[in-house]
Design a protein around this motif. Sequence first.
Motif, short mmCIF file in Angstrom:
data_model
loop_
_atom_site.label_atom_id
_atom_site.label_comp_id
_atom_site.label_asym_id
_atom_site.label_seq_id
_atom_site.Cartn_x
_atom_site.Cartn_y
_atom_site.Cartn_z
N ASN A 36 -4.51 3.97 18.13
CA ASN A 36 -3.42 3.37 17.74
C ASN A 36 -3.49 1.97 17.07
OD1 ASN A 36 -0.40 3.08 17.34
ND2 ASN A 36 -0.34 1.83 19.02
N GLU A 37 -3.40 1.82 16.06
CA GLU A 37 -3.53 0.35 15.28
C GLU A 37 -3.34 -0.91 16.28
OE1 GLU A 37 -3.88 -1.01 11.04
OE2 GLU A 37 -2.00 -1.57 11.79
N PRO A 38 -2.11 -1.29 16.62
CA PRO A 38 -1.90 -2.24 17.67
C PRO A 38 -2.74 -2.36 18.85
CG PRO A 38 0.28 -1.27 16.59
CD PRO A 38 -0.85 -0.22 16.23
N ASP A 39 -2.98 -1.08 19.35
CA ASP A 39 -3.66 -1.01 20.58
C ASP A 39 -5.08 -1.57 20.41
OD1 ASP A 39 -1.32 -0.03 21.73
OD2 ASP A 39 -2.20 1.94 21.83
N ALA A 40 -5.86 -1.34 19.26
CA ALA A 40 -6.84 -1.79 18.76
C ALA A 40 -6.84 -3.40 18.69
CB ALA A 40 -7.36 -1.15 17.73
N TYR A 41 -5.72 -3.84 18.29
CA TYR A 41 -5.67 -5.47 18.13
C TYR A 41 -5.65 -6.12 19.57
CZ TYR A 41 -5.51 -5.61 13.07
OH TYR A 41 -5.72 -5.58 11.94
N ALA A 42 -4.87 -5.12 20.49
CA ALA A 42 -4.79 -5.62 21.90
C ALA A 42 -6.23 -5.72 22.56
CB ALA A 42 -3.72 -4.74 22.54
N LEU A 43 -6.82 -4.61 22.37
CA LEU A 43 -8.34 -4.48 22.97
C LEU A 43 -9.18 -5.68 22.41
CD1 LEU A 43 -10.67 -3.04 24.35
CD2 LEU A 43 -11.01 -1.58 22.27
#
Length: 260
Positions: A36-43
């Motif tokens: 999931n794209e927003p999760d990639a930014y969170a990571l």
Amino acid sequence: MKIAVCIKQVPTREWQPRLNDTGTWIRDGEASYEMNEPDAYALEEALRLRETQDQQQPAGPKSEVVVCAAGPARVATVIREALARGADRAIHVEDDALSAADASVVAGALADAIREERFDLVLTGLQSDDQGHGQVGVALAERLGIPHATIIMEVKIQDGRLRVKRELEGGWFQWIGLPLPALLTIQSGINQLRYATLKGIMAAKKKDVRRVTPAPGAATLKIAALYAPEKSKHSEMIGGTPADAARELVRKLREEARVL
């Protein structure tokens, strides 16, 4: 500092959704998946915070980033991707039913899996690209009994506290402070994503993944039906003088099309 990052596996944006026989979810077996794209930014934000904390306290214990994901066995692919990007270890809450579960069930499963680890900071994406409810993060904070802030565009840690920048409507932003531990839901675009290196991919194979079997959760939301949006075209001729036609066009764009 111990940082948990909750990630989700979602269908790729290029895949054309096809509904199952009951019309209540997609045909998961036919879909292609990605993180999931927003999760990639969170990571990415978690990895940057770890690097900053270790630079500021070189003599102290090393910070740690742990990715947490809920879903069936196929979720292991995004877990390995997160480990290859730099996460230290992972927790996989494995259950086929979690792939289409509601926010309350997913938050409960994640909370049970990470509660005993006592993380200093928990990051999630703002929302998922499939269901898009934007509720798992805030529900997880409630389950863990910690403060939270949403739609975060910048994170700073000062004197053991968080100072974060929230995105508001109309181009406005808000700076707020929170104590630790806390949970933040991260907005896409907060940073520039890194890609996994060959060294990272090889190292990911040796990193620990703890698998957890969740307790059954009671759903609070039921999907009655899904359907693909219908495409339609409509043409309308606006008469009158040029001035009258222009006024009527502006009115229709503002009140009916809602693009102004």
